[in-house]
Design an enzyme around this catalytic site. Structure first.
Site, PDB file in Angstrom:
ATOM      1  N   GLY A   1      -7.176   1.013  -2.356  1.00 16.43           N
ATOM      2  CA  GLY A   1      -7.325  -0.420  -2.600  1.00 16.43           C
ATOM      3  C   GLY A   1      -7.224  -1.265  -1.346  1.00 16.43           C
TER       4      GLY A   1
ATOM      5  N   GLY B   1       0.818  -1.220   0.000  1.00 17.98           N
ATOM      6  CA  GLY B   1       0.000   0.000   0.000  1.00 17.98           C
ATOM      7  C   GLY B   1       0.841   1.253   0.000  1.00 17.98           C
ATOM      8  CB  ILE B   2      -0.391   4.640  -0.053  1.00 16.29           C
ATOM      9  CG1 ILE B   2      -0.116   5.366  -1.344  1.00 16.29           C
ATOM     10  CG2 ILE B   2      -0.808   5.535   1.051  1.00 16.29           C
ATOM     11  CD1 ILE B   2      -1.352   6.048  -1.937  1.00 16.29           C
ATOM     12  N   GLY B   3       2.489   4.813   1.681  1.00 17.20           N
ATOM     13  CA  GLY B   3       3.105   5.260   2.935  1.00 17.20           C
ATOM     14  C   GLY B   3       4.456   4.586   3.167  1.00 17.20           C
ATOM     15  CB  ALA B   4       7.062   5.336   5.700  1.00 17.74           C
ATOM     16  CB  ILE B   5       4.207   0.888   6.989  1.00 14.24           C
ATOM     17  CG1 ILE B   5       4.090   1.897   8.136  1.00 14.24           C
ATOM     18  CG2 ILE B   5       4.169  -0.546   7.499  1.00 14.24           C
ATOM     19  CD1 ILE B   5       5.188   1.844   9.163  1.00 14.24           C
TER      20      ILE B   5
ATOM     21  CD  GLU C   1      -4.424   0.941  -5.050  1.00 12.86           C
ATOM     22  OE1 GLU C   1      -5.257   0.199  -4.502  1.00 12.86           O
ATOM     23  OE2 GLU C   1      -4.214   2.099  -4.680  1.00 12.86           O
TER      24      GLU C   1
HETATM   25  N1  COA Z   1      -4.696  10.478  15.225  1.00 12.99           N
HETATM   26  C1  COA Z   1      -4.310  11.694  14.767  1.00 12.99           C
HETATM   27  N2  COA Z   1      -3.341  11.846  13.823  1.00 12.99           N
HETATM   28  C2  COA Z   1      -2.758  10.748  13.338  1.00 12.99           C
HETATM   29  C3  COA Z   1      -3.106   9.451  13.765  1.00 12.99           C
HETATM   30  C4  COA Z   1      -4.110   9.351  14.754  1.00 12.99           C
HETATM   31  N3  COA Z   1      -4.489   8.163  15.220  1.00 12.99           N
HETATM   32  N4  COA Z   1      -2.332   8.551  13.110  1.00 12.99           N
HETATM   33  C5  COA Z   1      -1.548   9.243  12.282  1.00 12.99           C
HETATM   34  N5  COA Z   1      -1.794  10.569  12.429  1.00 12.99           N
HETATM   35  C6  COA Z   1      -1.127  11.655  11.712  1.00 12.99           C
HETATM   36  C7  COA Z   1       0.379  11.511  11.738  1.00 12.99           C
HETATM   37  O1  COA Z   1       0.927  12.097  12.894  1.00 12.99           O
HETATM   38  C8  COA Z   1       0.779  12.233  10.459  1.00 12.99           C
HETATM   39  O2  COA Z   1       0.738  13.622  10.695  1.00 12.99           O
HETATM   40  P1  COA Z   1       1.722  14.628   9.899  1.00 12.99           P
HETATM   41  O3  COA Z   1       1.332  14.502   8.465  1.00 12.99           O
HETATM   42  O4  COA Z   1       1.413  15.957  10.502  1.00 12.99           O
HETATM   43  O5  COA Z   1       3.105  14.133  10.180  1.00 12.99           O
HETATM   44  C9  COA Z   1      -0.353  11.904   9.511  1.00 12.99           C
HETATM   45  O6  COA Z   1      -1.467  11.534  10.330  1.00 12.99           O
HETATM   46  C10 COA Z   1      -0.035  10.785   8.545  1.00 12.99           C
HETATM   47  O7  COA Z   1       0.395   9.650   9.267  1.00 12.99           O
HETATM   48  P2  COA Z   1       1.526   8.694   8.694  1.00 12.99           P
HETATM   49  O8  COA Z   1       1.602   7.531   9.628  1.00 12.99           O
HETATM   50  O9  COA Z   1       2.791   9.436   8.427  1.00 12.99           O
HETATM   51  O10 COA Z   1       0.885   8.320   7.284  1.00 12.99           O
HETATM   52  P3  COA Z   1       1.465   7.499   6.069  1.00 12.99           P
HETATM   53  O11 COA Z   1       2.016   8.416   5.060  1.00 12.99           O
HETATM   54  O12 COA Z   1       2.334   6.363   6.508  1.00 12.99           O
HETATM   55  O13 COA Z   1       0.092   6.923   5.490  1.00 12.99           O
HETATM   56  C11 COA Z   1      -2.164   6.173   5.764  1.00 12.99           C
HETATM   57  C12 COA Z   1      -0.737   6.134   6.302  1.00 12.99           C
HETATM   58  C13 COA Z   1      -2.994   5.254   6.605  1.00 12.99           C
HETATM   59  C14 COA Z   1      -2.725   7.588   5.818  1.00 12.99           C
HETATM   60  C15 COA Z   1      -2.132   5.689   4.285  1.00 12.99           C
HETATM   61  O14 COA Z   1      -1.576   4.417   4.249  1.00 12.99           O
HETATM   62  C16 COA Z   1      -3.528   5.655   3.676  1.00 12.99           C
HETATM   63  O15 COA Z   1      -4.030   6.665   3.222  1.00 12.99           O
HETATM   64  N6  COA Z   1      -4.165   4.460   3.657  1.00 12.99           N
HETATM   65  C17 COA Z   1      -5.507   4.282   3.110  1.00 12.99           C
HETATM   66  C18 COA Z   1      -5.486   3.807   1.688  1.00 12.99           C
HETATM   67  C19 COA Z   1      -4.758   2.529   1.506  1.00 12.99           C
HETATM   68  O16 COA Z   1      -4.380   1.825   2.407  1.00 12.99           O
HETATM   69  N7  COA Z   1      -4.527   2.195   0.255  1.00 12.99           N
HETATM   70  C20 COA Z   1      -3.830   0.973  -0.052  1.00 12.99           C
HETATM   71  C21 COA Z   1      -3.603   0.730  -1.437  1.00 12.99           C
HETATM   72  S1  COA Z   1      -2.658   2.039  -2.182  1.00 12.99           S
END
Ligand code: COA
Length: 439
Positions: A336, A215-219, A238
């Site tokens: 996705g 998926g999307i993001g650093a993890i 995806e």
């Molecule tokens: N409450 C409040 N804020 C929160 C939070 C919570 N429980 N969890 C995370 N945040 C904040 C973080 O502090 C960070 O803030 P910043 O931008 O000011 O630094 C922000 O939300 C993003 O968190 P982060 O963990 O850095 O996000 P990421 O870039 O690793 O993305 C998702 C994680 C979940 C947002 C991303 O994976 C996503 O949009 N997923 C949904 C769609 C998906 O999974 N698609 C898969 C196929 S592509």
């Protein structure tokens, strides 16, 4: 007219091309790295000539100026995924968001839920037969081209040709704008000790011969770093990013155990650096298909040992996963995630795994640290992956396996992988929630 004459006769500037947009139209454009930037800029520059033009797309890497308050009478954003540049118009009240599984977007276009007046795309220069490739983003782009009343195409000399379901004849384009600028690049994510530990925990769940979705993001990238010693991995995802190129070069990914599209990486869009785009260009190993195929859970399920790896924002005691909203604030979109969680659950041999991986805590804007594992989700938040779909939840402190587990067992496992600073308060909340001891 032969195709070259057709091409020449439809060539114009971006400013001329956007004259075809009329007030009240819905304009959809290709997303992410495929966003046709010159056409979007020309459309915004021409804003004073439009009223109530609806704009829809998935992931935006652009400036999203059409969502700015000064254009609220000209454009109305009705997005399918929000990001940094598009989110604020929702809070300001002049934009809206459509919750939608990514694999259903082409169907909703076909069925007329998202009627498209003007589709704007970026494509490669034509080949000897007059076919251009939509390159880095086939997902809903191909359906948009087929269904739109008018198609405006930027032919960008930098857009790679990617094999699969990506080819469009120049006769399909109403206006053609020649451009030449580098594709957007996404910097490699920073992988610190937390991400590394999460990556290691996820890697322990991934067997040789697995097919992966990332998926999307650093993890997801942090997970890829930990898979270098695996064998015969495959990709049905995806999107892919640069981490996949490293694993391919190290020999861990060869697709040899894949049960469909053997030895091919199946994707619907690319998001990385030039290295990724160059790797995928005219590479017979890359099979780019539209999102209604790649993300269709019944197609995903035809892969044996299918493993999906996605991230989230919050998980509650029951295993409800919140990935695209923070309270009432729309943060991203389902994308996705659920398509792959369900596809992995139905994986051919019953050996699929759906992993939701996240740091156990995060810093809020005001500097306070909060737990991402909570007794109850935030007021107004939307559940992305339901408690019935959830399978593995992974943090830097371990792995919780929730599928088939009762509510108390789920909560206990989640508290065990929560950040130690929050475990005591979570245990108290457990006692209140279940009227039972957590231990
Ligand atoms: N409450 C409040 N804020 C929160 C939070 C919570 N429980 N969890 C995370 N945040 C904040 C973080 O502090 C960070 O803030 P910043 O931008 O000011 O630094 C922000 O939300 C993003 O968190 P982060 O963990 O850095 O996000 P990421 O870039 O690793 O993305 C998702 C994680 C979940 C947002 C991303 O994976 C996503 O949009 N997923 C949904 C769609 C998906 O999974 N698609 C898969 C196929 S592509």
């Amino acid at each position: 007219m032969n195709w070259k004459e057709t091409y020449e006769s439809r060539k114009c500037t971006a400013q001329e091309a956007v004259q075809g947009i009329k007030s009240g139209d819905r304009v959809v454009f290709a997303h992410c790295v495929g966003e046709p930037k010159e056409l979007v800029t020309a459309m915004v520059d021409n804003a004073s000539n439009y009223r109530d033009v609806t704009i829809s797309h998935m992931v935006s890497l652009g400036e999203g100026k059409y969502t700015w308050p000064e254009y609220k009478d000209n454009f109305r954003w009705d997005g399918w995924f929000t990001g940094g540049s598009t989110r604020s118009c929702l809070e300001q009240g002049h934009g809206d968001f459509v919750p939608v599984f990514f694999h259903e977007v082409p169907k909703l276009i076909r069925q007329g839920h998202f009627p498209i007046d003007v589709m704007m795309v970026m494509v490669s220069p034509p080949d000897d037969h007059g076919y251009c490739s939509v390159g880095v983003s086939a997902d809903y782009t191909m359906q948009g081209i087929q269904s739109a009343k008018m198609v405006l195409a930027e032919v960008n000399s930098e857009m790679p040709v990617i094999y699969g379901d990506t080819f469009v004849h120049v006769s399909e384009f109403d206006k053609i704008v020649e451009t030449s600028y580098p594709l957007a690049e996404i910097p490699l994510p920073k992988i610190g000790p937390v991400e590394e530990a999460i990556g290691k925990n996820c890697a322990s769940l991934i067997e040789d011969g697995s097919t992966l979705q990332l998926g999307i993001g650093a993890i997801p990238d942090a997970v890829l770093y930990q898979l270098q010693d695996k064998k015969s991995l495959g990709i049905h995802s995806e999107m892919i990013s640069d981490g996949v190129v490293d694993l391919y070069e190290k020999g861990a990914i060869d697709g040899s155990a894949k049960t469909i599209h053997n030895r091919k990486m199946v994707v619907t869009f690319l998001m990385g650096t030039k290295r990724l785009y160059d790797f995928c260009a005219k590479n017979p190993m890359i099979e780019m298909r539209t999102v209604d195929y790649v993300n269709n859970p019944t197609v995903i399920a035809q892969n044996s040992k299918m493993v999906s790896i996605n991230s989230c924002l919050q998980v509650d005691f029951m295993g409800q996963v919140v990935s695209d909203s923070i309270g009432i604030k729309q943060f991203s979109g389902v994308g996705g995630q659920v398509d792959f969680v369900r596809g992995a659950a139905m994986s051919l041999d019953g050996k699929g795994k759906a992993i939701i991986a996240m740091p156990s805590s995060t810093l809020k804007k005001d500097g306070t640290r909060i737990s991402k594992i909570v007794p109850y989700i935030d007021h107004g938040a939307a559940v992305t992956t339901s408690r019935n779909d959830v399978d593995y939840v992974v943090t830097e402190f371990g792995i919780a396996q929730l599928r088939g587990r009762n509510l108390k067992d789920r909560a206990r496992q989640l508290i065990e992988i929560a950040h130690p600073d929050f475990r005591e308060e979570l245990e108290k909340a457990f006692q209140e929630r279940f009227n039972a001891s957590c231990k």
